[in-house]
Design a protein around this motif. Structure first.
Motif, PDB file in Angstrom:
ATOM      1  N   LEU A   1       0.851  -1.513   0.046  1.00 43.16           N
ATOM      2  CA  LEU A   1      -0.218   0.196   0.018  1.00 43.16           C
ATOM      3  C   LEU A   1       0.697   1.270   0.133  1.00 43.16           C
ATOM      4  O   LEU A   1       0.704   2.366  -0.456  1.00 43.16           O
ATOM      5  CB  LEU A   1      -1.363  -0.240   1.054  1.00 43.16           C
ATOM      6  N   ALA A   2       1.679   1.617   0.847  1.00 41.41           N
ATOM      7  CA  ALA A   2       2.956   2.686   0.381  1.00 41.41           C
ATOM      8  C   ALA A   2       3.498   2.806  -0.857  1.00 41.41           C
ATOM      9  O   ALA A   2       3.473   3.421  -0.877  1.00 41.41           O
ATOM     10  CB  ALA A   2       3.753   1.933   1.851  1.00 41.41           C
ATOM     11  N   GLY A   3       3.763   1.193  -1.292  1.00 42.59           N
ATOM     12  CA  GLY A   3       4.795   1.340  -2.638  1.00 42.59           C
ATOM     13  C   GLY A   3       3.228   2.286  -3.594  1.00 42.59           C
ATOM     14  O   GLY A   3       3.466   2.897  -4.554  1.00 42.59           O
ATOM     15  N   LYS A   4       1.478   1.497  -3.626  1.00 37.20           N
ATOM     16  CA  LYS A   4       0.746   2.546  -4.375  1.00 37.20           C
ATOM     17  C   LYS A   4       0.509   3.992  -4.057  1.00 37.20           C
ATOM     18  O   LYS A   4       0.056   4.696  -5.072  1.00 37.20           O
ATOM     19  CB  LYS A   4       0.076   1.408  -3.601  1.00 37.20           C
ATOM     20  N   LEU A   5       1.106   4.548  -3.152  1.00 37.83           N
ATOM     21  CA  LEU A   5       0.365   6.024  -2.316  1.00 37.83           C
ATOM     22  C   LEU A   5       1.904   6.041  -3.133  1.00 37.83           C
ATOM     23  O   LEU A   5       1.642   7.657  -3.620  1.00 37.83           O
ATOM     24  CB  LEU A   5       0.671   5.912  -0.745  1.00 37.83           C
ATOM     25  N   ILE A   6       3.187   5.660  -3.160  1.00 40.42           N
ATOM     26  CA  ILE A   6       4.359   6.610  -3.606  1.00 40.42           C
ATOM     27  C   ILE A   6       4.042   6.816  -5.229  1.00 40.42           C
ATOM     28  O   ILE A   6       4.613   8.400  -5.825  1.00 40.42           O
ATOM     29  CB  ILE A   6       5.076   5.641  -3.394  1.00 40.42           C
ATOM     30  N   SER A   7       3.649   5.963  -5.296  1.00 35.31           N
ATOM     31  CA  SER A   7       3.601   5.741  -6.957  1.00 35.31           C
ATOM     32  C   SER A   7       2.895   6.897  -7.914  1.00 35.31           C
ATOM     33  O   SER A   7       2.867   7.185  -8.383  1.00 35.31           O
ATOM     34  CB  SER A   7       2.879   4.507  -7.915  1.00 35.31           C
TER      35      SER A   7
ATOM     36  N   LEU B   1       2.426  10.169  -6.349  1.00 37.94           N
ATOM     37  CA  LEU B   1       3.346  11.066  -6.647  1.00 37.94           C
ATOM     38  C   LEU B   1       4.313  10.984  -7.679  1.00 37.94           C
ATOM     39  O   LEU B   1       5.547  11.357  -7.321  1.00 37.94           O
ATOM     40  CB  LEU B   1       4.006  10.743  -4.652  1.00 37.94           C
ATOM     41  N   HIS B   2       4.351   9.769  -8.133  1.00 37.72           N
ATOM     42  CA  HIS B   2       5.153   9.843  -9.336  1.00 37.72           C
ATOM     43  C   HIS B   2       6.592   9.140  -9.161  1.00 37.72           C
ATOM     44  O   HIS B   2       7.621   9.434  -9.016  1.00 37.72           O
ATOM     45  CB  HIS B   2       5.460  11.194 -10.737  1.00 37.72           C
ATOM     46  N   LEU B   3       6.887   8.941  -8.015  1.00 35.54           N
ATOM     47  CA  LEU B   3       8.024   8.267  -7.452  1.00 35.54           C
ATOM     48  C   LEU B   3       8.330   6.682  -7.598  1.00 35.54           C
ATOM     49  O   LEU B   3       6.502   5.923  -7.518  1.00 35.54           O
ATOM     50  CB  LEU B   3       8.272   8.695  -6.092  1.00 35.54           C
ATOM     51  N   PRO B   4       8.967   5.887  -7.938  1.00 33.92           N
ATOM     52  CA  PRO B   4       9.619   4.642  -7.881  1.00 33.92           C
ATOM     53  C   PRO B   4       8.765   4.366  -6.754  1.00 33.92           C
ATOM     54  O   PRO B   4       8.984   4.546  -5.547  1.00 33.92           O
ATOM     55  CB  PRO B   4      10.006   4.262  -8.075  1.00 33.92           C
ATOM     56  N   ALA B   5       7.393   3.195  -6.522  1.00 34.90           N
ATOM     57  CA  ALA B   5       6.847   2.353  -5.151  1.00 34.90           C
ATOM     58  C   ALA B   5       8.346   1.731  -4.338  1.00 34.90           C
ATOM     59  O   ALA B   5       7.519   1.313  -2.631  1.00 34.90           O
ATOM     60  CB  ALA B   5       6.233   0.220  -5.811  1.00 34.90           C
ATOM     61  N   ILE B   6       9.663   1.257  -4.519  1.00 31.08           N
ATOM     62  CA  ILE B   6      10.688   0.927  -3.973  1.00 31.08           C
ATOM     63  C   ILE B   6      10.745   2.399  -2.598  1.00 31.08           C
ATOM     64  O   ILE B   6      10.992   1.491  -1.613  1.00 31.08           O
ATOM     65  CB  ILE B   6      11.870   0.590  -4.757  1.00 31.08           C
ATOM     66  N   LEU B   7      10.862   2.939  -2.723  1.00 28.23           N
ATOM     67  CA  LEU B   7      10.846   4.039  -1.967  1.00 28.23           C
ATOM     68  C   LEU B   7       9.347   3.637  -1.237  1.00 28.23           C
ATOM     69  O   LEU B   7       9.873   4.032   0.307  1.00 28.23           O
ATOM     70  CB  LEU B   7      10.822   5.490  -2.502  1.00 28.23           C
ATOM     71  N   GLY B   8       8.168   3.358  -1.100  1.00 29.86           N
ATOM     72  CA  GLY B   8       6.933   3.527  -0.214  1.00 29.86           C
ATOM     73  C   GLY B   8       7.884   2.025   0.764  1.00 29.86           C
ATOM     74  O   GLY B   8       7.811   1.924   1.730  1.00 29.86           O
TER      75      GLY B   8
ATOM     76  N   LEU C   1      16.860  -2.187  -9.861  1.00 29.93           N
ATOM     77  CA  LEU C   1      15.943  -3.234 -10.969  1.00 29.93           C
ATOM     78  C   LEU C   1      14.199  -2.746 -10.656  1.00 29.93           C
ATOM     79  O   LEU C   1      13.466  -3.054 -11.991  1.00 29.93           O
ATOM     80  CB  LEU C   1      16.735  -4.470 -10.876  1.00 29.93           C
ATOM     81  N   SER C   2      13.554  -2.572  -9.411  1.00 28.56           N
ATOM     82  CA  SER C   2      12.760  -2.807  -8.854  1.00 28.56           C
ATOM     83  C   SER C   2      12.248  -1.294  -9.708  1.00 28.56           C
ATOM     84  O   SER C   2      10.640  -1.006 -10.513  1.00 28.56           O
ATOM     85  CB  SER C   2      12.214  -2.334  -8.107  1.00 28.56           C
ATOM     86  N   VAL C   3      13.158   0.224 -10.405  1.00 28.49           N
ATOM     87  CA  VAL C   3      13.016   0.837 -10.438  1.00 28.49           C
ATOM     88  C   VAL C   3      12.454   1.006 -12.178  1.00 28.49           C
ATOM     89  O   VAL C   3      11.382   0.803 -12.641  1.00 28.49           O
ATOM     90  CB  VAL C   3      13.977   1.931 -10.127  1.00 28.49           C
ATOM     91  N   VAL C   4      13.165  -0.411 -12.479  1.00 24.29           N
ATOM     92  CA  VAL C   4      13.211  -0.354 -14.005  1.00 24.29           C
ATOM     93  C   VAL C   4      11.714  -1.418 -14.528  1.00 24.29           C
ATOM     94  O   VAL C   4      11.469  -1.230 -15.181  1.00 24.29           O
ATOM     95  CB  VAL C   4      14.330  -1.540 -14.308  1.00 24.29           C
ATOM     96  N   ARG C   5      11.335  -2.013 -13.129  1.00 29.42           N
ATOM     97  CA  ARG C   5      10.242  -3.100 -12.920  1.00 29.42           C
ATOM     98  C   ARG C   5       9.005  -2.163 -13.335  1.00 29.42           C
ATOM     99  O   ARG C   5       8.107  -2.092 -14.210  1.00 29.42           O
ATOM    100  CB  ARG C   5      10.197  -3.987 -12.559  1.00 29.42           C
ATOM    101  N   ASP C   6       9.248  -1.255 -12.346  1.00 35.49           N
ATOM    102  CA  ASP C   6       7.394  -0.272 -12.325  1.00 35.49           C
ATOM    103  C   ASP C   6       7.393   0.269 -12.930  1.00 35.49           C
ATOM    104  O   ASP C   6       7.012   1.238 -13.581  1.00 35.49           O
ATOM    105  CB  ASP C   6       8.233  -0.648 -10.260  1.00 35.49           C
ATOM    106  N   MET C   7       8.737   0.819 -13.212  1.00 39.08           N
ATOM    107  CA  MET C   7       8.106   2.486 -14.331  1.00 39.08           C
ATOM    108  C   MET C   7       8.571   2.526 -16.231  1.00 39.08           C
ATOM    109  O   MET C   7       8.527   3.121 -16.497  1.00 39.08           O
ATOM    110  CB  MET C   7       9.196   3.634 -13.552  1.00 39.08           C
ATOM    111  N   LYS C   8       9.162   0.953 -15.767  1.00 41.23           N
ATOM    112  CA  LYS C   8       8.931   0.411 -17.337  1.00 41.23           C
ATOM    113  C   LYS C   8      10.196   0.967 -18.659  1.00 41.23           C
ATOM    114  O   LYS C   8       9.657   1.731 -19.642  1.00 41.23           O
ATOM    115  CB  LYS C   8       7.407   0.420 -17.814  1.00 41.23           C
TER     116      LYS C   8
END
Length: 410
Positions: free
Chosen positions: A19-25, A27-34, A140-147
């Motif tokens: 859920l934190a990842g979805k919230l951060i997303s 804000l146009h930031l990578p989910a991994i930060l959440g 790599l999660s940024v690669v996957r999350d933000m295509k």
């Protein structure tokens, strides 16, 4: 009952991180930060949802290692030999220059500081060895999350795999040499080399056998079944080897990576893509668990107590990674975006660095406890501060390279 409670705690932690990842997303930031921030606050140093009892339990260690193995699949399926041949020398050279550039900068900076401060110089080389470690999961999660897709992305994926090998090899050689000086227990270099490359050997051998079997499968279901069963077999061999070692030190991500690399180079791309589709959600789940395992032990209080060593370490490592990657990309005539921005994607650090720190402290603690305290305090604080900054910078690196959203959908 205790086991059930621990499993429920882990499940709650995963839901909160998701859920934190979805919230951060949003804000146009990578989910991994959440995931990272949630991991720190639900870990033992804050709300204790993911407690030390869970993190230190044997079942969690087994599960997390298995998820690391699954995460490694994502890297390995991108390492197609015929696609890599053109950029092979570029990737190898850049890996060497960014690794040894980091080792040189960090060791030199701390060598001068420790010489002036009357601290043992060998600690500078330990810092240099630890600094080589790059945690591939965040970038790599940024690669996957933000295509993301493009020259930087395609360079980073194979480089992440090689970087882990170089970092482990250099670090363990440094530790062996330091151990010979400060400890009565010497670590044979031959054993070190064997343990560094053993995960790759295990994954490659099982992957080769799997590839032979998969060449004969006729349906998507049978292909998927073979992929999963043989992956579990490779992980099982890793667990068996770990059980007979003094400490469980095998890198399960490398087992999964080498396993899927062997398979991906032995079966048609269409067959590989078909078998990977049902695995992709599991890989995404594995990434959340891997990040939680990385973030939960981090004590955010250390941010407020960080000393000059910590700040110097973060800056020196960043300079070494960026300049080393840029130098390697320049001499191999890599695209301009790789020269300018690859270094930013190599800044994430904490997962492997904490493992290296634990090993270094165990070598130093009995003979020179004051040196062990310097290593532990510096790297632990750096892990917290660096990881949050590094995720931002990795995302910016892909953004400045113009690679976000470039991957094909589906």
């Amino acid at each position: 009952m205790d086991l059930m409670l621990e499993v429920l705690r882990l499940a709650a932690a995963i839901v909160i991180a998701f859920l934190a990842g979805k919230l951060i997303s949003r804000l146009h930031l990578p989910a991994i930060l959440g995931w990272l921030i949630a991991g720190m606050f639900i870990g033992p140093h804050a709300f204790n949802i993911l407690s030390n009892e869970v993190l230190d339990s044997q079942w969690f260690s087994v599960a997390e290692s298995l998820f690391e193995c699954i995460f490694g699949i994502m890297i390995g399926t991108e390492l197609i030999w015929k696609d890599m041949k053109k950029a092979g020398s570029q990737i190898v050279v850049t890996t060497i220059t960014e690794s040894f550039g980091t080792l040189l900068v960090v060791s030199l900076v701390f060598g001068i500081i420790f010489w002036l401060s009357d601290v043992p110089i060998y600690l500078a080389f330990i810092f240099g060895g630890i600094s080589l470690a790059t945690a591939p999961a965040p970038s790599l999660s940024v690669v996957r999350d933000m295509k993301a897709d493009g020259p930087v992305t395609r360079t980073l994926i194979p480089l992440a795999a090689l970087d882990d090998l170089v970092a482990a090899l250099v670090f363990f050689i440094i530790i062996a040499l330091v151990s010979a000086q400060v400890s009565t227990q010497n670590i044979p270099v031959a054993v070190i080399l064997f343990l560094v490359f053993l995960p790759v050997i295990i994954g490659a051998v099982v992957g080769f056998v799997s590839g032979k079997i998969l060449q004969r499968t006729k349906t998507g279901t049978s292909t998927l079944a073979v992929m999963v069963i043989m992956l579990l077999l490779s992980a099982g061999i890793g667990f068996a080897v770990n059980s007979i070692l003094p400490a469980p030190i095998l890198n399960f991500m490398l087992i999964g990576m080498s396993y899927s690399t062997a398979v991906a180079n032995m079966i048609p791309k269409e067959k590989l893509d078909e078998s990977m589709k049902p695995l992709n959600p599991i890989i995404g789940f594995a990434m959340i668990v891997a990040i939680l395992n990385l973030a939960a032990p981090l004590d955010y209080h250390l941010i407020f107590g960080a000393g000059i060593y910590t700040l110097v370490y973060i800056v020196a490592r960043a300079v070494g990674k960026y300049s080393g990657a840029r130098f390697g990309a320049t001499i191999t005539h890599a695209p301009k975006t790789v020269r300018n921005y690859l270094g930013f994607t190599l800044l994430p650090h904490s997962g492997v660095s904490l493992v290296f720190t634990g090993i270094a402290v165990s070598v130093l603690i009995k003979s020179v406890p004051e040196s062990a305290a310097i290593v532990q305090g510096t790297i632990a604080a750096a892990a917290v501060i660096n990881e949050i900054i590094a995720v931002f910078m990795a995302k910016k690196g892909f953004e400045w390279a113009g690679e976000l959203g470039k991957a094909e959908e589906g």
